[in-house]
Design a protein around this motif. Structure first.
Motif, mmCIF file in Angstrom:
data_model
loop_
_atom_site.group_PDB
_atom_site.id
_atom_site.type_symbol
_atom_site.label_atom_id
_atom_site.label_comp_id
_atom_site.label_asym_id
_atom_site.label_seq_id
_atom_site.Cartn_x
_atom_site.Cartn_y
_atom_site.Cartn_z
ATOM 1 N N ALA A 135 -8.392 5.026 4.306
ATOM 2 C CA ALA A 135 -9.309 6.149 3.815
ATOM 3 C C ALA A 135 -8.793 6.401 2.370
ATOM 4 C CB ALA A 135 -9.249 7.432 4.555
ATOM 5 N N ALA A 136 -9.657 6.454 1.261
ATOM 6 C CA ALA A 136 -9.331 6.927 -0.161
ATOM 7 C C ALA A 136 -9.811 8.307 -0.380
ATOM 8 C CB ALA A 136 -9.758 5.730 -0.845
ATOM 9 N N SER A 137 -8.732 8.969 -1.015
ATOM 10 C CA SER A 137 -9.144 10.180 -1.695
ATOM 11 C C SER A 137 -8.824 10.121 -3.169
ATOM 12 C CB SER A 137 -8.586 11.145 -1.020
ATOM 13 O OG SER A 137 -7.113 10.921 -1.227
ATOM 14 N N GLY A 138 -9.717 10.796 -3.812
ATOM 15 C CA GLY A 138 -9.767 11.085 -5.329
ATOM 16 C C GLY A 138 -10.520 10.053 -6.076
ATOM 17 N N ARG A 139 -11.063 8.880 -5.370
ATOM 18 C CA ARG A 139 -11.854 8.093 -6.217
ATOM 19 C C ARG A 139 -12.658 7.467 -5.246
ATOM 20 N NH1 ARG A 139 -10.974 5.291 -11.332
ATOM 21 N NH2 ARG A 139 -12.558 3.310 -11.387
ATOM 22 N N THR A 140 -13.831 7.214 -5.524
ATOM 23 C CA THR A 140 -14.556 6.071 -4.666
ATOM 24 C C THR A 140 -14.388 4.614 -4.921
ATOM 25 O OG1 THR A 140 -16.556 6.087 -6.068
ATOM 26 C CG2 THR A 140 -16.601 7.768 -4.493
ATOM 27 N N PHE A 141 -14.633 3.831 -3.653
ATOM 28 C CA PHE A 141 -14.475 2.390 -4.048
ATOM 29 C C PHE A 141 -15.502 1.653 -4.799
ATOM 30 C CE2 PHE A 141 -10.561 2.293 -1.999
ATOM 31 C CZ PHE A 141 -10.339 2.558 -0.594
ATOM 32 N N SER A 142 -16.579 2.073 -5.112
ATOM 33 C CA SER A 142 -17.830 1.546 -5.145
ATOM 34 C C SER A 142 -17.621 0.269 -6.066
ATOM 35 C CB SER A 142 -18.919 2.563 -6.027
ATOM 36 O OG SER A 142 -18.137 3.142 -7.188
ATOM 37 N N ARG A 143 -16.870 0.364 -7.274
ATOM 38 C CA ARG A 143 -16.878 -0.970 -7.920
ATOM 39 C C ARG A 143 -15.450 -1.616 -7.709
ATOM 40 N NH1 ARG A 143 -20.664 -1.781 -11.818
ATOM 41 N NH2 ARG A 143 -22.277 -0.119 -11.816
ATOM 42 N N SER A 144 -14.795 -1.321 -6.625
ATOM 43 C CA SER A 144 -13.281 -1.386 -6.841
ATOM 44 C C SER A 144 -13.006 -2.790 -5.954
ATOM 45 C CB SER A 144 -12.571 -0.467 -5.903
ATOM 46 O OG SER A 144 -12.483 0.864 -6.812
ATOM 47 N N THR A 145 -11.835 -3.232 -5.858
ATOM 48 C CA THR A 145 -11.547 -4.276 -4.858
ATOM 49 C C THR A 145 -10.450 -3.358 -3.782
ATOM 50 O OG1 THR A 145 -11.721 -6.093 -6.393
ATOM 51 C CG2 THR A 145 -10.509 -6.406 -4.671
ATOM 52 N N THR A 146 -10.572 -3.839 -2.685
ATOM 53 C CA THR A 146 -9.697 -3.582 -1.915
ATOM 54 C C THR A 146 -9.146 -4.409 -0.863
ATOM 55 O OG1 THR A 146 -11.445 -2.714 -0.105
ATOM 56 C CG2 THR A 146 -10.498 -1.048 -1.663
ATOM 57 N N ALA A 147 -7.851 -4.114 -0.484
ATOM 58 C CA ALA A 147 -7.221 -5.563 0.340
ATOM 59 C C ALA A 147 -6.157 -4.913 1.242
ATOM 60 C CB ALA A 147 -6.688 -6.529 -0.673
ATOM 61 N N TRP A 148 -5.958 -5.691 2.252
ATOM 62 C CA TRP A 148 -4.827 -5.578 3.087
ATOM 63 C C TRP A 148 -3.611 -6.668 2.958
ATOM 64 C CZ3 TRP A 148 -4.572 -1.431 6.332
ATOM 65 C CH2 TRP A 148 -5.662 -0.630 6.615
ATOM 66 N N PHE A 149 -2.706 -6.204 2.792
ATOM 67 C CA PHE A 149 -1.496 -7.141 2.741
ATOM 68 C C PHE A 149 -0.393 -6.728 3.853
ATOM 69 C CE2 PHE A 149 -1.612 -9.109 -1.535
ATOM 70 C CZ PHE A 149 -2.420 -8.352 -2.042
ATOM 71 N N ARG A 150 0.526 -7.633 4.252
ATOM 72 C CA ARG A 150 1.680 -7.383 5.152
ATOM 73 C C ARG A 150 2.861 -7.940 4.899
ATOM 74 N NH1 ARG A 150 -1.091 -11.215 9.973
ATOM 75 N NH2 ARG A 150 -0.239 -13.348 8.984
ATOM 76 N N GLN A 151 3.607 -7.270 5.419
ATOM 77 C CA GLN A 151 5.095 -7.597 4.873
ATOM 78 C C GLN A 151 6.198 -7.527 6.359
ATOM 79 O OE1 GLN A 151 6.828 -5.273 2.051
ATOM 80 N NE2 GLN A 151 7.954 -6.883 1.308
ATOM 81 N N VAL A 152 6.860 -8.502 6.396
ATOM 82 C CA VAL A 152 7.811 -8.598 7.603
ATOM 83 C C VAL A 152 9.095 -8.208 6.917
ATOM 84 C CG1 VAL A 152 8.949 -10.086 9.290
ATOM 85 C CG2 VAL A 152 6.604 -10.202 8.928
ATOM 86 N N SER A 153 10.157 -7.460 7.546
ATOM 87 C CA SER A 153 11.318 -7.187 6.746
ATOM 88 C C SER A 153 12.015 -8.507 6.327
ATOM 89 C CB SER A 153 12.157 -6.560 7.671
ATOM 90 O OG SER A 153 13.476 -6.115 7.234
ATOM 91 N N GLY A 154 12.592 -8.224 5.007
ATOM 92 C CA GLY A 154 13.192 -9.703 4.809
ATOM 93 C C GLY A 154 12.368 -10.622 4.033
ATOM 94 N N GLN A 155 10.954 -10.512 4.056
ATOM 95 C CA GLN A 155 9.936 -11.641 3.688
ATOM 96 C C GLN A 155 9.235 -10.745 2.400
ATOM 97 O OE1 GLN A 155 7.951 -13.619 6.608
ATOM 98 N NE2 GLN A 155 9.856 -13.690 7.900
ATOM 99 N N GLU A 156 8.434 -11.795 1.628
ATOM 100 C CA GLU A 156 7.689 -11.190 0.696
ATOM 101 C C GLU A 156 6.383 -10.831 1.183
ATOM 102 O OE1 GLU A 156 8.854 -14.037 -3.058
ATOM 103 O OE2 GLU A 156 6.788 -14.218 -2.365
ATOM 104 N N ARG A 157 5.606 -9.635 0.617
ATOM 105 C CA ARG A 157 4.601 -9.366 1.194
ATOM 106 C C ARG A 157 3.308 -10.549 1.017
ATOM 107 N NH1 ARG A 157 3.463 -3.543 -1.258
ATOM 108 N NH2 ARG A 157 3.481 -4.775 -3.230
ATOM 109 N N GLU A 158 2.585 -10.627 1.929
ATOM 110 C CA GLU A 158 1.416 -11.355 1.901
ATOM 111 C C GLU A 158 0.212 -10.980 2.058
ATOM 112 O OE1 GLU A 158 1.418 -14.562 5.057
ATOM 113 O OE2 GLU A 158 1.464 -12.863 6.390
#
Length: 126
Positions: A22-45
């Protein structure tokens, strides 16, 4: 802009979870949103991304067919439905956003996102 992710937890292999951002302070209307994940000791993907202007969605090959990213415009929220979870999906998941509509070559790079949520742990284990 503040992003708040929720929905992580412990699930058995083959199970499902639904993450929300959930976002507060701005709407997503023209945005790009994404999910990343990270395992300890590895790069975020990169996991999945959504461009709000045309609802175009992008997925990492490792989650394609199992994960679905979606939006709720009324709630200014992005969801990540994760099905058929595997132990290798275990990670801290982060939601991110930028006010720009990213193109396909940009959407998978974390450096292109301006705002990040604090992360939510997803553990897939029997």
């Amino acid at each position: 802009v503040q992003l708040q992710a929720s929905g992580g937890g412990l699930v058995q292999p083959g199970g499902c979870l639904r993450l929300s951002c959930a976002a507060s302070g701005r709407t997503f209307s023209r945005s790009t949103t994404a999910w990343f994940r990270q395992v300890s000791g590895q790069e975020r993907e990169f996991v999945a991304g959504l461009r709000w202007s045309d609802n175009n969605k992008f997925y990492a090959n490792s989650v394609k067919g199992r994960f679905t990213i979606s939006r709720d415009s009324a709630q200014n929220t992005v969801h990540l439905q994760m099905n058929s979870l595997k132990p290798e999906d275990t990670a801290v998941y982060y939601c991110s956003a930028t006010p720009r509509g990213l193109i396909a070559s940009e959407i998978r790079r974390d450096a292109n996102y301006d705002y990040w949520g604090p992360g939510t742990q997803v553990t897939v284990s029997s």
